[in-house]
Motif scaffolding. Structure first.
Motif, PDB file in Angstrom:
ATOM      1  N   ARG A  51     110.344  18.623 126.306  1.00 17.08           N
ATOM      2  CA  ARG A  51     111.674  18.416 125.735  1.00 17.08           C
ATOM      3  C   ARG A  51     111.708  17.164 124.860  1.00 17.08           C
ATOM      4  O   ARG A  51     112.464  17.096 123.887  1.00 17.08           O
ATOM      5  CB  ARG A  51     112.716  18.342 126.862  1.00 17.08           C
ATOM      6  N   TRP A  52     110.880  16.178 125.187  1.00 18.40           N
ATOM      7  CA  TRP A  52     110.786  14.998 124.335  1.00 18.40           C
ATOM      8  C   TRP A  52     110.330  15.398 122.922  1.00 18.40           C
ATOM      9  O   TRP A  52     110.899  14.961 121.921  1.00 18.40           O
ATOM     10  CB  TRP A  52     109.810  13.983 124.937  1.00 18.40           C
ATOM     11  N   ILE A  53     109.300  16.239 122.857  1.00 18.72           N
ATOM     12  CA  ILE A  53     108.796  16.693 121.559  1.00 18.72           C
ATOM     13  C   ILE A  53     109.864  17.493 120.824  1.00 18.72           C
ATOM     14  O   ILE A  53     110.088  17.296 119.623  1.00 18.72           O
ATOM     15  CB  ILE A  53     107.510  17.509 121.745  1.00 18.72           C
ATOM     16  N   TRP A  86     118.087   9.998 124.086  1.00 19.72           N
ATOM     17  CA  TRP A  86     116.851  10.429 123.434  1.00 19.72           C
ATOM     18  C   TRP A  86     116.580  11.925 123.521  1.00 19.72           C
ATOM     19  O   TRP A  86     115.808  12.462 122.719  1.00 19.72           O
ATOM     20  CB  TRP A  86     115.661   9.685 124.036  1.00 19.72           C
ATOM     21  N   LEU A  87     117.167  12.587 124.487  1.00 17.12           N
ATOM     22  CA  LEU A  87     116.808  13.986 124.735  1.00 17.12           C
ATOM     23  C   LEU A  87     117.939  14.933 124.372  1.00 17.12           C
ATOM     24  O   LEU A  87     119.116  14.626 124.565  1.00 17.12           O
ATOM     25  CB  LEU A  87     116.433  14.185 126.213  1.00 17.12           C
ATOM     26  N   TYR A  88     117.562  16.101 123.881  1.00 14.99           N
ATOM     27  CA  TYR A  88     118.512  17.160 123.572  1.00 14.99           C
ATOM     28  C   TYR A  88     118.581  18.154 124.727  1.00 14.99           C
ATOM     29  O   TYR A  88     117.736  18.177 125.606  1.00 14.99           O
ATOM     30  CB  TYR A  88     118.074  17.922 122.311  1.00 14.99           C
ATOM     31  N   GLY A  89     119.615  18.977 124.684  1.00 11.09           N
ATOM     32  CA  GLY A  89     119.678  20.105 125.608  1.00 11.09           C
ATOM     33  C   GLY A  89     120.649  19.971 126.749  1.00 11.09           C
ATOM     34  O   GLY A  89     120.950  20.956 127.425  1.00 11.09           O
ATOM     35  N   ASN A 142     127.053  18.104 126.094  1.00 10.14           N
ATOM     36  CA  ASN A 142     127.578  17.224 125.038  1.00 10.14           C
ATOM     37  C   ASN A 142     126.486  16.628 124.151  1.00 10.14           C
ATOM     38  O   ASN A 142     126.733  15.653 123.434  1.00 10.14           O
ATOM     39  CB  ASN A 142     128.418  16.089 125.640  1.00 10.14           C
ATOM     40  N   ARG A 143     125.300  17.233 124.195  1.00  6.74           N
ATOM     41  CA  ARG A 143     124.202  16.803 123.326  1.00  6.74           C
ATOM     42  C   ARG A 143     123.757  17.988 122.470  1.00  6.74           C
ATOM     43  O   ARG A 143     124.036  19.139 122.794  1.00  6.74           O
ATOM     44  CB  ARG A 143     123.016  16.308 124.181  1.00  6.74           C
ATOM     45  N   PRO A 144     123.081  17.721 121.353  1.00  7.59           N
ATOM     46  CA  PRO A 144     122.575  18.843 120.566  1.00  7.59           C
ATOM     47  C   PRO A 144     121.607  19.698 121.386  1.00  7.59           C
ATOM     48  O   PRO A 144     120.975  19.216 122.336  1.00  7.59           O
ATOM     49  CB  PRO A 144     121.837  18.148 119.408  1.00  7.59           C
ATOM     50  N   ALA A 145     121.506  20.952 121.019  1.00 12.24           N
ATOM     51  CA  ALA A 145     120.544  21.834 121.691  1.00 12.24           C
ATOM     52  C   ALA A 145     119.126  21.434 121.300  1.00 12.24           C
ATOM     53  O   ALA A 145     118.899  20.853 120.232  1.00 12.24           O
ATOM     54  CB  ALA A 145     120.799  23.282 121.298  1.00 12.24           C
ATOM     55  N   THR A 146     118.174  21.712 122.176  1.00 16.01           N
ATOM     56  CA  THR A 146     116.774  21.484 121.822  1.00 16.01           C
ATOM     57  C   THR A 146     116.434  22.327 120.594  1.00 16.01           C
ATOM     58  O   THR A 146     117.039  23.378 120.362  1.00 16.01           O
ATOM     59  CB  THR A 146     115.835  21.870 122.981  1.00 16.01           C
ATOM     60  N   LEU A 147     115.482  21.871 119.811  1.00 11.99           N
ATOM     61  CA  LEU A 147     115.184  22.524 118.537  1.00 11.99           C
ATOM     62  C   LEU A 147     114.622  23.934 118.702  1.00 11.99           C
ATOM     63  O   LEU A 147     114.615  24.709 117.753  1.00 11.99           O
ATOM     64  CB  LEU A 147     114.225  21.651 117.729  1.00 11.99           C
ATOM     65  N   LYS A 148     114.138  24.245 119.874  1.00 13.35           N
ATOM     66  CA  LYS A 148     113.753  25.612 120.230  1.00 13.35           C
ATOM     67  C   LYS A 148     114.286  25.894 121.641  1.00 13.35           C
ATOM     68  O   LYS A 148     114.494  24.957 122.421  1.00 13.35           O
ATOM     69  CB  LYS A 148     112.233  25.789 120.183  1.00 13.35           C
ATOM     70  N   PRO A 149     114.525  27.172 121.992  1.00  9.07           N
ATOM     71  CA  PRO A 149     115.128  27.493 123.295  1.00  9.07           C
ATOM     72  C   PRO A 149     114.348  26.918 124.475  1.00  9.07           C
ATOM     73  O   PRO A 149     113.114  26.910 124.482  1.00  9.07           O
ATOM     74  CB  PRO A 149     115.108  29.024 123.310  1.00  9.07           C
TER      75      PRO A 149
END
Length: 285
Positions: free
Chosen positions: A109-111, A183-186, A189-196
């Motif tokens: 998820r960091w990547i 730092w992390l998405y997903g 209230n944060r943006p979704a991760t760039l891939k599911p």
């Protein structure tokens, strides 16, 4: 008519090309410094069963990195990125699925959350179709807090956590709250991760000596996880509360909704061929 036939031929070529895309599978281990994660973390039985879901079962890799470090460390995310890029390049992968377990979900998820952190991340994100996160420690665990406090409880969780490593510090509940907010998405209230980021949640531990299901993954591990579960919510896999596992991404399924005989998956069993988990993964990919 010639134009029609030409267009038809081009369409068929496009369909065939997409059908034979080079799909690859990467198994990403959890906390710990691994040099032979195939045997020491996943088992060949599990990996060999799951990879049969690929059109070419040889298009897979088992990651071996030092995940005792903070997730952004070169030995953690840097190592994961390097091994994934080597796999993508050497095997011509253009459709990558990652199967992660526990803290491995945080590294992945960091990547997926920091595409500009390292130049090598972009090529991974570009070909990744999804991450299947088995029991991810997205919200941390109270067991990490207990281990860092250095009390007697540390003796009970050392085999799970590696005692007081940087990765254990990172998985303290308040620390993961901070990372999830910054730092992390997903997460909420944060943006979704760039891939599911699809999650499998483990909800309980069975350790009754008379129940043969308690022996899947090793009976001693079940007994230990039954003990550590006393410090967790009722819904937990012995290492992580359910709310931590489903803190990021979307829940693919709660264990008992799909497993054989509605059996729960402990934290150990969620990386083993227990209760048709391997079959569910094989069919899903």
């Amino acid at each position: 008519m010639k134009i029609f036939n030409t267009l038809l031929l081009l369409s068929l070529i496009a369909i065939c090309s997409s059908s034979y895309a080079d799909k690859g599978l990467a198994f990403v281990h959890g906390t710990g410094k691994q040099t032979n994660a195939l045997d020491d973390y996943w088992t060949a039985e599990f990996v060999d069963s799951v990879r049969q879901g690929l059109s070419n079962p040889n298009k897979y890799t088992v990651i071996n990195c030092d995940f005792d470090q903070y997730m952004w460390d070169d030995a953690a995310a840097g190592c994961l990125a390097s091994q994934l890029n080597n796999f993508i390049t050497n095997d011509n992968i253009d459709d990558l699925i990652m199967i992660t377990h526990s803290n491995g979900g945080n590294i992945a998820r960091w990547i997926l959350s920091n595409p500009t952190w390292d130049a090598s991340y972009a090529s991974i994100i570009n070909v990744t179709s999804n991450v299947i996160a088995l029991a991810p420690s997205s919200g941390g665990t109270p067991l990490a807090d207990a281990a860092i406090e250095g009390n007697v409880f540390e003796q009970a969780v050392g085999w799970l956590l590696g005692y007081q490593s940087d990765a254990v510090k990172q998985q303290q509940v308040s620390w993961m709250d901070f990372y999830n907010e910054t730092w992390l998405y997903g997460t909420q209230n944060r943006p979704a991760t760039l891939k599911p980021f699809e999650v499998v949640v483990g909800s309980d531990v069975s350790s009754a000596v008379w129940d043969h299901d308690s022996y899947c993954g090793g009976y001693a591990s079940q007994v230990a996880l039954e003990t550590t579960q006393n410090w967790l919510d009722n819904c937990s896999d012995g290492f992580l509360d359910c709310k931590s596992q489903n803190a990021a991404g979307s829940v693919w399924f709660l264990d008992t909704s799909k497993t054989n005989d509605r059996e729960p998956l402990s934290h150990q069993q969620s990386r083993r061929t227990c209760f048709n988990l391997d079959t569910l993964l094989r069919q899903h990919i």
